[in-house]
Design a protein around this motif. Structure first.
Motif, PDB file in Angstrom:
ATOM      1  N   LEU A  40       0.853  -1.183   0.000  1.00 10.76           N
ATOM      2  CA  LEU A  40       0.000   0.000   0.000  1.00 10.76           C
ATOM      3  C   LEU A  40       0.890   1.234   0.000  1.00 10.76           C
ATOM      4  N   PHE A  41       0.608   2.183  -0.891  1.00 10.79           N
ATOM      5  CA  PHE A  41       1.398   3.399  -1.027  1.00 10.79           C
ATOM      6  C   PHE A  41       0.554   4.576  -0.577  1.00 10.79           C
ATOM      7  N   ARG A  42       1.121   5.404   0.291  1.00 11.79           N
ATOM      8  CA  ARG A  42       0.316   6.505   0.800  1.00 11.79           C
ATOM      9  C   ARG A  42       0.070   7.525  -0.309  1.00 11.79           C
ATOM     10  N   PRO A  43      -1.120   8.084  -0.361  1.00 15.25           N
ATOM     11  CA  PRO A  43      -1.506   8.894  -1.518  1.00 15.25           C
ATOM     12  C   PRO A  43      -0.761  10.210  -1.658  1.00 15.25           C
ATOM     13  N   LYS A  44      -0.296  10.785  -0.567  1.00 16.55           N
ATOM     14  CA  LYS A  44       0.272  12.133  -0.693  1.00 16.55           C
ATOM     15  C   LYS A  44       1.602  12.165  -1.421  1.00 16.55           C
ATOM     16  N   ASP A  45       2.378  11.040  -1.376  1.00 15.81           N
ATOM     17  CA  ASP A  45       3.673  11.048  -2.052  1.00 15.81           C
ATOM     18  C   ASP A  45       4.022   9.701  -2.677  1.00 15.81           C
ATOM     19  N   GLN A  46       3.087   8.757  -2.632  1.00 15.98           N
ATOM     20  CA  GLN A  46       3.281   7.415  -3.199  1.00 15.98           C
ATOM     21  C   GLN A  46       4.451   6.670  -2.549  1.00 15.98           C
ATOM     22  N   ALA A  47       4.794   7.036  -1.329  1.00 17.29           N
ATOM     23  CA  ALA A  47       5.805   6.283  -0.584  1.00 17.29           C
ATOM     24  C   ALA A  47       5.204   4.985  -0.075  1.00 17.29           C
ATOM     25  N   LEU A  48       6.015   3.930  -0.081  1.00 14.43           N
ATOM     26  CA  LEU A  48       5.560   2.638   0.442  1.00 14.43           C
ATOM     27  C   LEU A  48       5.160   2.792   1.896  1.00 14.43           C
ATOM     28  N   TRP A  49       3.919   2.414   2.205  1.00 13.15           N
ATOM     29  CA  TRP A  49       3.403   2.579   3.562  1.00 13.15           C
ATOM     30  C   TRP A  49       3.374   1.260   4.323  1.00 13.15           C
TER      31      TRP A  49
END
Length: 234
Positions: free
Chosen positions: A205-214
């Motif tokens: 899952l990638f966080r929406p604000k910066d597409q960093a791996l969450w």
């Protein structure tokens, strides 16, 4: 609502959208010949994860552990409709007694040894080793943890059970989401020190604000398994 709770809620909602990834990973585990006699589903919520696991380990007994009483009606319905299932409404931890729990979000509950602004109510807490003994659960075990950073206390309360566990599935994070939580590579190290190696991954899952791996799920099997002796590709 705290920033952490908002992130956990968004993550929980997003993860319900890709059940195929979990099914594929569980199918790979079954195809590898992983033997499971009992599924211990920690952070079971309404039992949806165990429903999926039963597709690939259909003869396994399932014991679901959920701290939030919100889900008790759904779990009771499952118990009436399934064979070989039971559940415990309690948090899992490193001792038996009571623990602080923030259950304001039914799908993002957080257990804590200490009270906080959000975790003021107390719920029962049990160790996995106690559950295993009290319910006479049979190995080999599949342990699944969806516990939002509270993994270490749960593992510490499952020392005997881990000795007879064939598969561990843990929701892990790329960020430190709670003061005592471990990031994914630290979970790998923690479990390797206890005799397990990572064998699979699913549902990033990638966080929406910066597409960093969450976050993502990691699968672990005993390091003694012969598959880890083979370093070749084919």
């Amino acid at each position: 609502m705290t920033i952490l709770k908002k992130l956990l809620r968004k993550a929980g909602l997003a993860r319900t959208q890709n059940p195929a990834a979990l099914e594929a990973a569980l199918q790979r585990a079954a195809q590898r010949g992983t033997q499971v006699q009992t599924v211990i589903d920690i952070g079971a919520s309404n039992g949806s994860w165990s429903k999926t696991a039963r597709k690939f380990f259909p003869t396994a007994y399932c014991h679901l552990i959920e701290a939030n009483s919100y889900h008790q009606p759904a779990l009771a319905t499952l118990k009436r409709s399934w064979e070989k299932i039971d559940f415990t409404v309690a948090a899992a931890g490193d001792s038996n007694g009571e623990i602080f729990f923030d259950g304001s979000d039914p799908f993002g509950g957080l257990a804590s040894h200490d009270a906080s602004r959000d975790s003021t109510a107390k719920v029962p807490v049990v160790t996995i080793d106690h559950i295993r003994s009290a319910h006479t659960l049979a190995p080999p075990f599949l342990l699944k943890l969806d516990t939002h950073g509270f993994e270490v206390p749960i593992f510490e309360g499952a020392k005997e059970t881990l000795q007879e566990t064939s598969l561990v599935v843990v929701e892990t994070y790329n960020f430190k989401i709670a003061p005592a939580s471990l990031r994914f590579h630290e979970i790998c190290q923690y479990l390797e020190e206890r005799g397990f190696r990572c064998v699979d991954i699913c549902d990033p899952l990638f966080r929406p604000k910066d597409q960093a791996l969450w976050q993502f799920d990691l699968f672990f099997e005993p390091a003694s398994n012969s598959k880890f002796l083979d370093n070749t590709w084919s």
